[in-house]
Design a protein around this motif. Structure first.
Motif, PDB file in Angstrom:
ATOM      1  N   GLY A 164       0.395  20.718  -2.659  1.00  0.00           N
ATOM      2  CA  GLY A 164      -0.649  19.799  -2.215  1.00  0.00           C
ATOM      3  C   GLY A 164      -0.436  18.363  -2.663  1.00  0.00           C
ATOM      4  N   ASN A 165       0.715  18.080  -3.281  1.00  0.00           N
ATOM      5  CA  ASN A 165       0.998  16.716  -3.710  1.00  0.00           C
ATOM      6  C   ASN A 165       1.681  15.931  -2.600  1.00  0.00           C
ATOM      7  OD1 ASN A 165      -0.018  16.857  -6.389  1.00  0.00           O
ATOM      8  ND2 ASN A 165       1.756  18.130  -6.911  1.00  0.00           N
ATOM      9  N   LYS A 166       1.442  14.623  -2.599  1.00  0.00           N
ATOM     10  CA  LYS A 166       2.071  13.761  -1.600  1.00  0.00           C
ATOM     11  C   LYS A 166       3.013  12.797  -2.290  1.00  0.00           C
ATOM     12  CE  LYS A 166      -1.910  13.478   1.517  1.00  0.00           C
ATOM     13  NZ  LYS A 166      -2.705  12.576   2.357  1.00  0.00           N
ATOM     14  N   ASP A 182       4.882  13.833  -7.896  1.00  0.00           N
ATOM     15  CA  ASP A 182       4.154  15.104  -7.792  1.00  0.00           C
ATOM     16  C   ASP A 182       2.669  14.871  -8.017  1.00  0.00           C
ATOM     17  OD1 ASP A 182       6.340  16.736  -7.181  1.00  0.00           O
ATOM     18  OD2 ASP A 182       6.928  16.791  -9.284  1.00  0.00           O
ATOM     19  N   ASN A 183       2.157  13.901  -7.312  1.00  0.00           N
ATOM     20  CA  ASN A 183       0.749  13.542  -7.435  1.00  0.00           C
ATOM     21  C   ASN A 183       0.299  13.080  -6.061  1.00  0.00           C
ATOM     22  OD1 ASN A 183      -1.780  12.324  -8.532  1.00  0.00           O
ATOM     23  ND2 ASN A 183      -0.754  12.787 -10.462  1.00  0.00           N
ATOM     24  N   LEU A 184      -0.799  12.336  -6.027  1.00  0.00           N
ATOM     25  CA  LEU A 184      -1.269  11.810  -4.753  1.00  0.00           C
ATOM     26  C   LEU A 184      -0.684  10.412  -4.562  1.00  0.00           C
ATOM     27  CD1 LEU A 184      -3.099  12.736  -2.475  1.00  0.00           C
ATOM     28  CD2 LEU A 184      -5.027  11.699  -3.673  1.00  0.00           C
ATOM     29  N   GLU A 223      -0.227   7.360  -1.445  1.00  0.00           N
ATOM     30  CA  GLU A 223      -0.694   7.017  -0.102  1.00  0.00           C
ATOM     31  C   GLU A 223      -0.257   5.619   0.315  1.00  0.00           C
ATOM     32  OE1 GLU A 223      -2.035   9.182   1.797  1.00  0.00           O
ATOM     33  OE2 GLU A 223      -3.529  10.434   0.779  1.00  0.00           O
ATOM     34  N   SER A 224      -0.283   5.385   1.630  1.00  0.00           N
ATOM     35  CA  SER A 224      -0.134   4.053   2.233  1.00  0.00           C
ATOM     36  C   SER A 224       1.152   3.323   1.868  1.00  0.00           C
ATOM     37  CB  SER A 224      -1.331   3.162   1.853  1.00  0.00           C
ATOM     38  OG  SER A 224      -2.555   3.801   2.123  1.00  0.00           O
ATOM     39  N   TRP A 282      -2.073   7.860  -7.425  1.00  0.00           N
ATOM     40  CA  TRP A 282      -3.118   8.351  -8.327  1.00  0.00           C
ATOM     41  C   TRP A 282      -2.492   8.946  -9.592  1.00  0.00           C
ATOM     42  CZ3 TRP A 282      -4.074   7.210  -3.464  1.00  0.00           C
ATOM     43  CH2 TRP A 282      -5.370   6.950  -3.033  1.00  0.00           C
ATOM     44  N   GLY A 335      -4.371   9.154 -12.642  1.00  0.00           N
ATOM     45  CA  GLY A 335      -5.706   9.722 -12.502  1.00  0.00           C
ATOM     46  C   GLY A 335      -6.619   8.878 -11.633  1.00  0.00           C
ATOM     47  N   VAL A 336      -6.286   7.598 -11.511  1.00  0.00           N
ATOM     48  CA  VAL A 336      -7.039   6.726 -10.615  1.00  0.00           C
ATOM     49  C   VAL A 336      -6.057   6.007  -9.698  1.00  0.00           C
ATOM     50  CG1 VAL A 336      -8.984   6.357 -12.172  1.00  0.00           C
ATOM     51  CG2 VAL A 336      -6.980   4.882 -12.333  1.00  0.00           C
ATOM     52  N   ALA A 337      -6.573   5.494  -8.583  1.00  0.00           N
ATOM     53  CA  ALA A 337      -5.697   4.859  -7.598  1.00  0.00           C
ATOM     54  C   ALA A 337      -5.294   3.461  -8.050  1.00  0.00           C
ATOM     55  CB  ALA A 337      -6.414   4.792  -6.252  1.00  0.00           C
ATOM     56  N   ILE A 367      -6.381   0.395  -3.307  1.00  0.00           N
ATOM     57  CA  ILE A 367      -5.760   1.156  -2.207  1.00  0.00           C
ATOM     58  C   ILE A 367      -5.286   0.236  -1.081  1.00  0.00           C
ATOM     59  CG2 ILE A 367      -7.083   3.264  -2.661  1.00  0.00           C
ATOM     60  CD1 ILE A 367      -8.912   2.447  -0.293  1.00  0.00           C
ATOM     61  N   THR A 368      -4.636   0.837  -0.104  1.00  0.00           N
ATOM     62  CA  THR A 368      -4.188   0.264   1.185  1.00  0.00           C
ATOM     63  C   THR A 368      -3.526  -1.113   1.058  1.00  0.00           C
ATOM     64  OG1 THR A 368      -6.384  -0.698   1.703  1.00  0.00           O
ATOM     65  CG2 THR A 368      -5.960   1.548   2.450  1.00  0.00           C
ATOM     66  N   LEU A 414       0.436   8.605   7.255  1.00  0.00           N
ATOM     67  CA  LEU A 414       0.507   7.164   7.058  1.00  0.00           C
ATOM     68  C   LEU A 414       1.917   6.571   7.181  1.00  0.00           C
ATOM     69  CD1 LEU A 414      -2.078   6.844   4.155  1.00  0.00           C
ATOM     70  CD2 LEU A 414      -2.426   6.468   6.601  1.00  0.00           C
TER      71      LEU A 414
END
Lengths: 198, 456
Positions: free
Chosen positions: B188-190, B209-211, B213-214, B229, B232-234, B259-260, B446
């Motif tokens: 489930g990691n991105k 091995d975490n989240l 994005e973008s 993340w 633990g935070v973005a 983010i983004t 994305l």
């Protein structure tokens, strides 16, 4: 024969001596139980027993109270960590979520050391980046609800995971409903939770 | 057929047209579910000149490589969607000289011939573009190509292909480019992955091995910026295209989700969003060159996300949640700050979901995705800002489609398509409406198309 006679005479002499020496002193009376000391003795045994029993009971009660306290702390902790869920595409607090959050408020009021991280999540539909914002709005809506009851804002940090951390895999309504949620992590004061009413 | 749309929006009327694959004359059912908006459909039969590729030859050790180079070039020209690329003829059927009459009979308008020549530790690729109708060489060029084992081998051939497109059309192709995107693993990691525009060289760039994005390319194609993340935070990080030399941008530990991110076309600043900060939420910029100067651009109690710059850097389009939940809209504003106006067809109370804008590197086109009907399907849309008149075209007609990103040719878009078989990266040509699959059957997200990549 001589031997036997000698024995008999010694025996007789002994009897004579005894008969001529007067009354022998009476033997000391056997100790008679003293009723007072007996009662005292019995009382002290009973008291010790009672004290022991009381102590055991007190300890048991203490243990039970402690177990009860621990149980209530666990319960309070579970209440603090209980997730709340949202309607599709919405960040509004639902009635069921409000009830769950209200229960958290009481615990947080009684436990001023406790701090929470509020995590906002979205289901997979829509847009990945929009879902990050939606998750943040959900976490923010929860924070607003909690601070609305007078809890200090700095006790809560919020983070959105968007659609990135689903609770349940699957592209169906059941999974989506589980995935659009607020989650709670105790970040401080985890050992200082006071169940309300204490 | 096109229908002018009646709308109360202050940006004026929208012309909504649905583009359909040129080859097909089928009519898309008119979508009448968007309140206050009438949708028409429009399709033009785009003329694509026929192009043939004559089997490449080789000299000085280039013979072995010739078929491979020819295959790459042929596929690039197909993917350019500028030609009807004819099926290759066997080498035996064509002589050493160009037989224009033969190619003319086969219907070719353009003919590409090529020769791979061993040269030192690499090769020279000699290419000629023939105008079959006039029976003459239109353009020719020599391109240095490294050994196939070299990291830049395929890109060097792609750059030659892009030149052929430029010779024939005046605009270069987009083959020499890569696409960055996220892919979800079994846990489930991105992480961030990169793939060449022709679907080759898939490789992993981050290993958190975490989240994650973008991911977004720098204007020189050498760096990537993204949100992770991992702590633990973005937070926003920049790495080079190999995944090294990571730095956090801006290096702050304040509250809120960062983010983004996106680069300014000059590569000196990034724009991104901070949400849920106790101070201000919205779009911020940060100066990369000087590693300083966080500055607030737009937002407030609302949420502005997904900023994207116009090619000249003067405008910024973004996605906003300021109209409430469930109705995100695309807006644009001067990049230095100012009044924002709505780009997507928002009308109060009408709903409509529009997200993930990306501004074209050429001209005033902004692509995004939206749910324009109430059946809950998301499609790729392109808004044309030319002359203040806004034209919205629908590029996809099936499945769900999201997160479009422009190719450097300003005519192709990569996006995430969800079909019956699963998710995949897909590429649409805005002009012909052709859609091809780039990477199928993966949990992808994305995508961001790089600029044209220069030699390394």
């Amino acid at each position: 024969m001589i031997v036997r006679r000698f024995f008999v005479s010694v025996f007789a002499a002994t009897l004579l001596v005894g008969a001529c020496g007067g009354d022998p002193p009476p033997p000391p009376p056997p100790p008679q139980p003293d009723q007072d000391s007996l009662r005292r003795y019995n009382d002290s045994v009973a008291a010790a027993e009672a004290a022991r029993r009381a102590e055991a009971e007190r300890l048991a009660a203490e243990r039970a109270a402690e177990a009860e306290r621990q149980r209530r702390i666990r319960e309070a902790r579970a209440t603090l960590e209980e997730m709340v869920f949202f309607d599709y595409d919405m960040s509004e607090i639902r009635p069921d979520a409000a009830t769950a959050l209200r229960a958290k408020v009481e615990i947080l009021r009684a436990s001023p050391q406790v701090q929470l991280r509020i995590e906002g999540h979205a289901d997979e539909r829509g847009s990945t980046e929009y879902n990050m914002a939606l998750g943040n709005r959900r976490a923010e809506a929860i924070r607003q609800f909690l601070t609305g009851f007078g809890l200090a804002e700095n006790r809560f940090e919020i983070v959105s995971f968007g659609e990135g951390r689903p609770l349940q895999q699957g592209s169906n309504e059941a999974a989506w409903a589980r995935n659009r949620r607020g989650q709670f992590v105790i970040t401080a004061g985890a050992n200082m939770i006071n169940p309300p009413g204490n | 057929m096109s229908v002018r749309v009646q709308m109360g929006s202050r940006v004026g009327a929208f012309l909504l047209v649905a583009a359909v694959a040129a080859a097909v004359g089928t009519e898309v059912a008119a979508q009448e579910d968007l309140p206050g908006v009438e949708l028409g459909l429009f399709y033009a039969n785009t003329y694509l000149p026929a192009l043939a590729v004559q089997p490449f030859t080789g000299t000085f050790g280039g013979d072995a490589l010739a078929p491979q180079v020819e295959a790459i070039v042929g596929r690039d020209l197909r993917n350019s969607d500028r030609f009807e690329v004819l099926d290759s003829l066997p080498g035996a059927m064509v002589g050493p000289r160009v037989d224009y009459a033969l190619w003319d009979r086969l219907g070719a308008v353009w003919l590409v011939t090529g020769q791979v020549e061993g040269a030192g530790d690499g090769f020279l690729l000699n290419l000629e573009l023939h105008d079959v109708v006039y029976g003459e060489v239109r353009e020719q060029g020599r391109f240095r190509v490294p050994n196939p084992s070299d990291e830049d081998f395929r890109m060097a051939v792609h750059r030659a292909s892009d030149e052929i497109v430029r010779w024939a059309t005046g605009d270069p192709g987009m083959a020499a480019s890569r696409i960055a995107f996220t892919m979800t693993d079994n846990a489930g990691n991105k992480d961030v992955y990169v793939i060449d525009s022709d679907g080759e060289n898939l490789r992993r760039v981050t290993r958190y091995d975490n989240l994650t994005e973008s991911p977004t390319w720098s204007p020189d194609g050498q760096r990537l910026v993204f949100a992770s993340w991992k702590t633990g935070v973005a937070r926003i990080y920049e790495i080079d295209r190999f995944g090294n030399n990571e730095r956090m941008l801006p290096p702050v530990r304040g509250a809120g989700d960062y983010i983004t991110p996106t680069y300014h076309p000059n590569g000196r600043t990034i724009a991104f969003s901070v949400l849920g900060s106790s101070s201000q939420s919205g779009v911020f910029t940060y100066n990369l060159a000087d590693d300083c100067c966080l500055s607030f651009l737009s937002g407030g109690p609302w949420y502005d996300i997904s900023p994207t710059y116009s090619a000249d850097g003067r405008w910024l389009a973004f996605n906003t949640l300021r109209f409430g939940d469930a109705v995100p809209q695309v807006m644009m504003m001067p990049s230095e700050g100012g009044t924002a106006e709505t780009l997507s067809p928002y009308a109060y109370g009408s709903g409509g979901f529009y997200a993930a804008p990306d501004w074209s590197p050429h001209g005033d086109l902004v692509a995004f995705h939206g749910r324009i009907d109430r059946r809950g399907r998301y499609h790729i849309l392109v808004a044309n800002l030319e002359d203040g008149g806004r034209v919205l075209r629908q590029l996809t007609t099936e499945g769900n489609n999201e997160a479009p990103s422009w190719a450097p040719d300003g005519r192709h878009l990569v996006f995430v398509g969800e079909r019956g078989w699963g998710f995949g990266l897909m590429i649409a040509d805005v002009t012909t409406g052709r859609i091809r699959s780039l990477l199928g059957g993966r949990q992808v997200g994305l995508p961001d198309w790089s600029p044209a990549l220069p030699p390394t």
